[in-house]
Design a protein around this motif. Sequence first.
Motif, PDB file in Angstrom:
ATOM      1  N   HIS B 159       1.804  -2.576 -14.351  1.00  0.00           N
ATOM      2  CA  HIS B 159       0.452  -2.089 -14.639  1.00  0.00           C
ATOM      3  C   HIS B 159      -0.239  -1.778 -13.320  1.00  0.00           C
ATOM      4  O   HIS B 159      -1.138  -2.482 -12.888  1.00  0.00           O
ATOM      5  N   ARG B 160       0.217  -0.714 -12.703  1.00  0.00           N
ATOM      6  CA  ARG B 160      -0.292  -0.383 -11.376  1.00  0.00           C
ATOM      7  C   ARG B 160      -1.116   0.898 -11.374  1.00  0.00           C
ATOM      8  O   ARG B 160      -1.273   1.542 -10.335  1.00  0.00           O
ATOM      9  N   GLY B 161      -1.637   1.238 -12.530  1.00  0.00           N
ATOM     10  CA  GLY B 161      -2.462   2.446 -12.629  1.00  0.00           C
ATOM     11  C   GLY B 161      -3.629   2.423 -11.662  1.00  0.00           C
ATOM     12  O   GLY B 161      -3.965   3.432 -11.050  1.00  0.00           O
ATOM     13  N   TRP B 162      -4.257   1.262 -11.500  1.00  0.00           N
ATOM     14  CA  TRP B 162      -5.434   1.141 -10.632  1.00  0.00           C
ATOM     15  C   TRP B 162      -5.089   1.414  -9.170  1.00  0.00           C
ATOM     16  O   TRP B 162      -5.980   1.686  -8.358  1.00  0.00           O
ATOM     17  N   ALA B 163      -3.799   1.341  -8.809  1.00  0.00           N
ATOM     18  CA  ALA B 163      -3.420   1.561  -7.414  1.00  0.00           C
ATOM     19  C   ALA B 163      -3.355   3.053  -7.077  1.00  0.00           C
ATOM     20  O   ALA B 163      -3.106   3.422  -5.929  1.00  0.00           O
ATOM     21  N   GLY B 164      -3.564   3.888  -8.058  1.00  0.00           N
ATOM     22  CA  GLY B 164      -3.635   5.323  -7.807  1.00  0.00           C
ATOM     23  C   GLY B 164      -2.383   5.893  -7.170  1.00  0.00           C
ATOM     24  O   GLY B 164      -2.464   6.734  -6.270  1.00  0.00           O
ATOM     25  N   GLY B 165      -1.228   5.413  -7.609  1.00  0.00           N
ATOM     26  CA  GLY B 165       0.014   5.953  -7.086  1.00  0.00           C
ATOM     27  C   GLY B 165       0.420   5.423  -5.723  1.00  0.00           C
ATOM     28  O   GLY B 165       1.405   5.878  -5.134  1.00  0.00           O
ATOM     29  N   HIS B 166      -0.303   4.461  -5.219  1.00  0.00           N
ATOM     30  CA  HIS B 166       0.049   3.880  -3.919  1.00  0.00           C
ATOM     31  C   HIS B 166       1.404   3.177  -4.028  1.00  0.00           C
ATOM     32  O   HIS B 166       1.640   2.430  -4.966  1.00  0.00           O
ATOM     33  N   PRO B 167       2.285   3.421  -3.053  1.00  0.00           N
ATOM     34  CA  PRO B 167       3.650   2.895  -3.140  1.00  0.00           C
ATOM     35  C   PRO B 167       3.797   1.445  -2.687  1.00  0.00           C
ATOM     36  O   PRO B 167       4.889   1.017  -2.338  1.00  0.00           O
ATOM     37  N   ALA B 168       2.725   0.706  -2.673  1.00  0.00           N
ATOM     38  CA  ALA B 168       2.817  -0.692  -2.220  1.00  0.00           C
ATOM     39  C   ALA B 168       3.694  -1.508  -3.166  1.00  0.00           C
ATOM     40  O   ALA B 168       3.677  -1.288  -4.369  1.00  0.00           O
ATOM     41  N   PRO B 169       4.433  -2.455  -2.612  1.00  0.00           N
ATOM     42  CA  PRO B 169       5.270  -3.336  -3.446  1.00  0.00           C
ATOM     43  C   PRO B 169       4.389  -4.303  -4.239  1.00  0.00           C
ATOM     44  O   PRO B 169       3.239  -4.544  -3.865  1.00  0.00           O
ATOM     45  N   PRO B 170       4.929  -4.876  -5.287  1.00  0.00           N
ATOM     46  CA  PRO B 170       4.146  -5.758  -6.176  1.00  0.00           C
ATOM     47  C   PRO B 170       3.406  -6.869  -5.434  1.00  0.00           C
ATOM     48  O   PRO B 170       2.247  -7.150  -5.752  1.00  0.00           O
TER      49      PRO B 170
END
Lengths: 215, 215
Positions: B159-170
């Motif tokens: 659920h990483r929608g809020w990260a705006g596509g940022h490729p950061a790891p979990p």
Amino acid sequence: MGQEDTKTPRERYRAQVRAEIKEHAWEQIAAAGVPALSLNAVAKQMGMSGPALYRYFASRDELITALVRDAYLSLAETLRAASATGADLAGLAHALRDWALTDPQRYFLIYGTPVPGYHAPEDTTGISDQIMTTLLDACAPLPAPDRSASPFSAHLAEHRGWAGGHPAPPVALHRALTFWTRLHGVLSLELAGHFTGMGFDPALLFAAELDDLLS
Amino acid sequence: MGQEDTKTPRERYRAQVRAEIKEHAWEQIAAAGVPALSLNAVAKQMGMSGPALYRYFASRDELITALVRDAYLSLAETLRAASATGADLAGLAHALRDWALTDPQRYFLIYGTPVPGYHAPEDTTGISDQIMTTLLDACAPLPAPDRSASPFSAHLAEHRGWAGGHPAPPVALHRALTFWTRLHGVLSLELAGHFTGMGFDPALLFAAELDDLLS
DNA sequence: TGTACATCAGTGAACGCGCGTTCACTGATGTAC
DNA sequence: TGTACATCAGTGAACGCGCGTTCACTGATGTAC
């Protein structure tokens, strides 16, 4: 000098109307926040005229003060009750979250945006002492966390006035404090709706923060 | 179809008066909170008549909306600027704290008690995305924390929608989120005055929370 | 049990206030020829 | 450079509103003998 221990019918009636006024005030606050709380509106909702409320509260401010104290008492009692039924720190955390979700504006009345001039009544400090005691009681038996004692724990050991003489060790003081601040951080953002649309489950974030506190 | 890139004197004047209105509005908010913000009072403070402000803001609500957006932009820009000058996560934390202490009511305008009915303007979500990006950029290069990946990190990975596509790891997603919630927890309680009289130094608590985030 | 009195909850009218907002206007600033 | 016109910032009066709060009162409830 024996004081009557039974209340007169009038006293009972007064207490009941006072309670009813606060009930309606809470409804208004839940609907539109504290600023929208109006004595006249409460009176109208109760089918009374505005001035009638002045028999029960000297002013709007006094009503709000009573609501603040009630909110504090409710939270303290909720935690105390959970603790009394054997809840550990995790149990207290969930009692806190449930309490906050039940009535977000009540939570914010205590922990929300302060009005620059206003100062809470003095007896609330006694109640928050009571809350702290409950937290410290739950923190004391826990094993020390993985990391060695932090510098801040040492600082707390020398500034433990807020603990009200509670004999908890420094790490417990530290844990009680972070229990408060971290769960408040997650809760207040959740209640304010800052997580909506972000996609993740706030309950899981809360649980993760709690887990970290227990480790 | 070439659009003029230089503003007319009138446009410049309008922009300046708009800014001046907002300036006085901030002073009022700092003094007595948002509920006390009054268009007439701002006008009087500027030596103008009340209705004159309607040339610049269509209503009180629109003025507040502009203030909210400005506050968001100011915070985003503060963090972005700190990041641009090489600040790591600790640097961002202190930039955040300084920004909040500069004007507590501005902080609360964003993160404080929500008004039940009111919804922030849509463009604020874009700005908070920008804030999140700055945080994630600072979290990405950090080593994974001691403990193994939490269940919540796994949840975030999905659920990483809020990260705006940022490729950061979990783990970076998790760290950015707790950076936000934990520092908000400490900061908001400090700004609201809940630590006054408790004896310890709020700055040290903030530093301790930051330290824990970095470990 | 009944009467006389005191207490007190609630009413309605009124006060003054400041609010947001509208409207028709004046007068200064800018634009077009 | 000068005149005619359009734009638009700001004013003052006014509207309606709801607020907190006061006051003198009515009428019901409780108390004392």
